[in-house]
Design a protein around this motif. Sequence first.
Motif, PDB file in Angstrom:
ATOM      1  N   TYR A 188       0.843  -1.205   0.000  1.00  0.00           N
ATOM      2  CA  TYR A 188       0.000   0.000   0.000  1.00  0.00           C
ATOM      3  C   TYR A 188       0.875   1.251   0.000  1.00  0.00           C
ATOM      4  CZ  TYR A 188      -3.963  -2.874   1.765  1.00  0.00           C
ATOM      5  OH  TYR A 188      -4.952  -3.795   1.932  1.00  0.00           O
ATOM      6  N   GLU A 189       1.830   1.278   0.951  1.00  0.00           N
ATOM      7  CA  GLU A 189       2.635   2.489   1.143  1.00  0.00           C
ATOM      8  C   GLU A 189       3.493   2.798  -0.070  1.00  0.00           C
ATOM      9  OE1 GLU A 189       2.898   2.530   6.021  1.00  0.00           O
ATOM     10  OE2 GLU A 189       4.710   2.048   4.858  1.00  0.00           O
TER      11      GLU A 189
ATOM     12  N   ARG B 144       1.254   3.894  -3.105  1.00  0.00           N
ATOM     13  CA  ARG B 144       0.723   5.248  -2.965  1.00  0.00           C
ATOM     14  C   ARG B 144       1.832   6.298  -3.035  1.00  0.00           C
ATOM     15  NH1 ARG B 144      -4.264   5.829  -0.813  1.00  0.00           N
ATOM     16  NH2 ARG B 144      -3.728   7.312   0.829  1.00  0.00           N
ATOM     17  N   SER B 145       2.999   5.967  -2.476  1.00  0.00           N
ATOM     18  CA  SER B 145       4.094   6.934  -2.498  1.00  0.00           C
ATOM     19  C   SER B 145       4.664   7.103  -3.900  1.00  0.00           C
ATOM     20  CB  SER B 145       5.209   6.494  -1.554  1.00  0.00           C
ATOM     21  OG  SER B 145       4.677   6.356  -0.257  1.00  0.00           O
TER      22      SER B 145
ATOM     23  N   ARG C 142       0.247  16.036  -0.178  1.00  0.00           N
ATOM     24  CA  ARG C 142       0.005  17.116   0.802  1.00  0.00           C
ATOM     25  C   ARG C 142      -1.458  17.151   1.214  1.00  0.00           C
ATOM     26  NH1 ARG C 142       4.115  20.136  -2.016  1.00  0.00           N
ATOM     27  NH2 ARG C 142       2.677  20.797  -3.644  1.00  0.00           N
TER      28      ARG C 142
ATOM     29  N   ILE D 114      -3.751  14.748   1.027  1.00  0.00           N
ATOM     30  CA  ILE D 114      -4.129  13.557   1.798  1.00  0.00           C
ATOM     31  C   ILE D 114      -3.653  13.717   3.241  1.00  0.00           C
ATOM     32  CG2 ILE D 114      -3.689  11.085   2.118  1.00  0.00           C
ATOM     33  CD1 ILE D 114      -3.609  10.806  -0.929  1.00  0.00           C
ATOM     34  N   MET D 115      -2.425  14.211   3.400  1.00  0.00           N
ATOM     35  CA  MET D 115      -1.891  14.354   4.761  1.00  0.00           C
ATOM     36  C   MET D 115      -2.610  15.466   5.527  1.00  0.00           C
ATOM     37  SD  MET D 115       2.147  13.382   4.681  1.00  0.00           S
ATOM     38  CE  MET D 115       2.696  14.512   3.419  1.00  0.00           C
TER      39      MET D 115
ATOM     40  N   THR E  71      -5.875  13.953   6.544  1.00  0.00           N
ATOM     41  CA  THR E  71      -5.662  12.989   7.619  1.00  0.00           C
ATOM     42  C   THR E  71      -5.434  13.724   8.935  1.00  0.00           C
ATOM     43  OG1 THR E  71      -4.673  11.468   6.040  1.00  0.00           O
ATOM     44  CG2 THR E  71      -4.220  11.048   8.361  1.00  0.00           C
TER      45      THR E  71
ATOM     46  N   ILE F   1       5.347  14.733  10.877  1.00  0.00           N
ATOM     47  CA  ILE F   1       5.056  14.386   9.490  1.00  0.00           C
ATOM     48  C   ILE F   1       5.133  12.873   9.252  1.00  0.00           C
ATOM     49  CG2 ILE F   1       7.390  14.646   8.497  1.00  0.00           C
ATOM     50  CD1 ILE F   1       4.378  16.290   6.952  1.00  0.00           C
TER      51      ILE F   1
ATOM     52  N   ILE G  89       1.804  11.398  10.483  1.00  0.00           N
ATOM     53  CA  ILE G  89       0.703  11.698   9.557  1.00  0.00           C
ATOM     54  C   ILE G  89       0.844  10.860   8.276  1.00  0.00           C
ATOM     55  CG2 ILE G  89      -0.386  13.527   8.166  1.00  0.00           C
ATOM     56  CD1 ILE G  89      -0.867  13.969  11.069  1.00  0.00           C
TER      57      ILE G  89
ATOM     58  N   LYS H 227       2.274   7.984   8.000  1.00  0.00           N
ATOM     59  CA  LYS H 227       1.950   6.594   8.350  1.00  0.00           C
ATOM     60  C   LYS H 227       0.429   6.386   8.351  1.00  0.00           C
ATOM     61  CE  LYS H 227       3.243   2.545   9.710  1.00  0.00           C
ATOM     62  NZ  LYS H 227       4.037   1.770   8.748  1.00  0.00           N
ATOM     63  N   LEU H 228      -0.296   7.331   8.995  1.00  0.00           N
ATOM     64  CA  LEU H 228      -1.764   7.240   9.021  1.00  0.00           C
ATOM     65  C   LEU H 228      -2.335   7.306   7.605  1.00  0.00           C
ATOM     66  CD1 LEU H 228      -2.705   9.679  11.950  1.00  0.00           C
ATOM     67  CD2 LEU H 228      -2.757   7.187  12.006  1.00  0.00           C
ATOM     68  N   SER H 229      -1.632   8.014   6.711  1.00  0.00           N
ATOM     69  CA  SER H 229      -2.109   8.193   5.341  1.00  0.00           C
ATOM     70  C   SER H 229      -1.639   7.075   4.416  1.00  0.00           C
ATOM     71  CB  SER H 229      -1.597   9.526   4.771  1.00  0.00           C
ATOM     72  OG  SER H 229      -1.880  10.589   5.648  1.00  0.00           O
ATOM     73  N   ARG H 230      -0.936   6.093   4.972  1.00  0.00           N
ATOM     74  CA  ARG H 230      -0.348   5.017   4.167  1.00  0.00           C
ATOM     75  C   ARG H 230       0.541   5.592   3.063  1.00  0.00           C
ATOM     76  NH1 ARG H 230      -0.961   1.806   7.657  1.00  0.00           N
ATOM     77  NH2 ARG H 230      -2.400   0.061   7.760  1.00  0.00           N
ATOM     78  N   LEU H 231       1.405   6.523   3.486  1.00  0.00           N
ATOM     79  CA  LEU H 231       2.373   7.112   2.559  1.00  0.00           C
ATOM     80  C   LEU H 231       3.754   6.984   3.178  1.00  0.00           C
ATOM     81  CD1 LEU H 231       0.571  10.473   1.635  1.00  0.00           C
ATOM     82  CD2 LEU H 231       0.984   8.578   0.053  1.00  0.00           C
ATOM     83  N   LYS H 232       4.751   6.872   2.324  1.00  0.00           N
ATOM     84  CA  LYS H 232       6.149   6.900   2.788  1.00  0.00           C
ATOM     85  C   LYS H 232       6.753   8.159   2.202  1.00  0.00           C
ATOM     86  CE  LYS H 232       8.218   2.352   3.452  1.00  0.00           C
ATOM     87  NZ  LYS H 232       7.320   1.227   3.338  1.00  0.00           N
ATOM     88  N   ILE H 233       7.316   9.002   3.055  1.00  0.00           N
ATOM     89  CA  ILE H 233       7.986  10.198   2.543  1.00  0.00           C
ATOM     90  C   ILE H 233       9.492   9.933   2.593  1.00  0.00           C
ATOM     91  CG2 ILE H 233       8.301  12.691   2.842  1.00  0.00           C
ATOM     92  CD1 ILE H 233       5.406  12.018   2.249  1.00  0.00           C
ATOM     93  N   GLU H 234      10.153  10.118   1.458  1.00  0.00           N
ATOM     94  CA  GLU H 234      11.605   9.882   1.429  1.00  0.00           C
ATOM     95  C   GLU H 234      12.280  10.851   2.393  1.00  0.00           C
ATOM     96  OE1 GLU H 234       9.582  10.601  -1.201  1.00  0.00           O
ATOM     97  OE2 GLU H 234      10.614  10.184  -3.081  1.00  0.00           O
TER      98      GLU H 234
ATOM     99  N   PHE I 124       8.339  18.704   3.132  1.00  0.00           N
ATOM    100  CA  PHE I 124       6.935  18.418   3.432  1.00  0.00           C
ATOM    101  C   PHE I 124       6.530  19.005   4.786  1.00  0.00           C
ATOM    102  CE2 PHE I 124       6.650  15.273  -0.011  1.00  0.00           C
ATOM    103  CZ  PHE I 124       5.346  15.474  -0.417  1.00  0.00           C
TER     104      PHE I 124
END
Lengths: 487, 89
Positions: free
Chosen positions: A343-344, A347-348, A357, A359-360, A363, B5, B8, B10-17, B24
């Motif tokens: 998932y991660e 999406r990333s 931005r 979505i975050m 959230t 960040i 947030i 993690k809750l959004s199911r995103l990985k920020i490099e 960000f």
Amino acid sequence: MELYRLTASELSEKIKNKECSSVEATQAIFDRIEKTEDKVNAYISLSKESALKKAQEIDEKIASGETLSDLAGIPVGIKDNIVTKDMLTTCASKMLYNFVPPYNATVMDKLEKCGIVVVGKLNMDEFAMGSSTENSYYKKTKNPNDLTRVPGGSSGGSAAAVSAGEAFLTLGSDTGGSIRQPASYCGVIGLKPTYGSVSRYGLVAFASSLDQIGPIGRSVKDVAMLYSEICGRDDKDATTAVREYPNFAKNLNGSVKGMTIGIPKEYFGDGVDAKVKESVMDAVKVLENAGATVKHISLPSTDYALSAYYIISSAEASSNLARFDGVKYGYRAENYESLTDMYERTRSEGFGDEVKRRIMLGTFVLSSGYYDAYYKRAKLLQQQISAEFAQAFSECDLIITPTAPTSAFKLGENIDDPLKMYASDICTVTVNIAGLPAVSVPCGNDDNGMPIGMQMIGPKFSEQKLLDTAFSYEQLMGGSIVKIAEL
Amino acid sequence: MQIDIKHIAKLSRLKIEDEKLNKFETEMQNIIGMVEKLPSLEDKLSGVDVNNTMELREDVVQPSLKRDEILKNAPQTQAGCVVVPKTVE
């Protein structure tokens, strides 16, 4: 005159009277695209083969004497967040780079029944998040009036195509100004309909309580014609209103005599360009000279509207975009270690930075401990804004404001500053927050020759009156207010 | 306001490099700084537009899309199902 220069209503007459065929009109559009699309970049994908085939079918029906819709045989472009059966629908995102929907949006079913010819799918900001179309994963659309400037957004492709003569009409979508602001920047006419008047079934959801599909065109009649065919109750979208709609195009009436126009002072403040204010007020003067009365009003909560808009729309987006997880359709990351990791990574890698931005932000404002301070306050403000509009409409028939605080800015000018980008929506977001209809109409040019738009806002379901007033302005200005960009 | 960040994301199911974390974080702080200027209004929320009420359709069985039409868009399928990584050890 070259066929692509006609308005949709002029072309409709010619097709009906057999002065030209739909195939000729369709070919004329693809010839124009051949010549100008390299510069404009309005389309993500083109469907020439199926378009010509459809045009041929319409011509045969006309030859055999069938009575068809006014839109039959008209080449139309579709924003790429409206799903089209068997035709790539990307939302300008890597996430949907390969998504070929197995079904049609309700508006597409309706328009196919009318016999429209789909030219292709139009560029936009990724998932409709943006105000310049620079957030597209695929390409940057240019403003046909000045190729160094943005077309606006998120329906930048839809507005640019109409301005460039690459479609007679287009469909866009508007969550916070995404039809009106690009229409204003490109010098064309765009209608954001009342929330609940056009089905959202098959519109890839950004903020479900604010999104609406609407038409962009080169004459008020064209916009009315397309709107008349897409509005109406749909069992597949429970938020569509149960009511009857007139044929807006046939009913157009160009008189503003006795009408009261409200001018809210908050929309003419310091953040709005002097030339924009001047052009809009000149246009108001034209309507006043034709018999309308002007009333100066106040909508005090306007200053908070942008905050409320970004909270509500991002909150809904964070939930709506949860569906893009690499499981059932679209992009899936190549390497992953577990389901969560898939998932991660999906999406990333699949979403662009602006989508991340939003979505975050969504959230965050919905997260434990912050909900009351952000989301709830924004929802209360939404009620307040609606109440202020209702109060205003008890003393005036419609409200006129600038569509955007400036004309089109340069490509790259605001892309690194989200707050500056968001500020270009300041005049349009209130309309979505209150669920109202509004139309943007060109009303002049600034010193660089860039178009300026005026926004007319009406009470819910007052589209006929809005279009009548826009039509009246168009007539008073000599019958045509949209110029095709010379390219 | 300080934003976590990573949490947030993690809750959004995103990985920020890692190299983008600072960018960000600053942007999110600016955006939240903008949106937090909201007045506190009296709490009387009503979610319903009484003049334009909604109506649900009749619950009638109708044909829907065929399974193979839907699965055409799935990244990975097997025997009429969508394939995902193992979820239970």
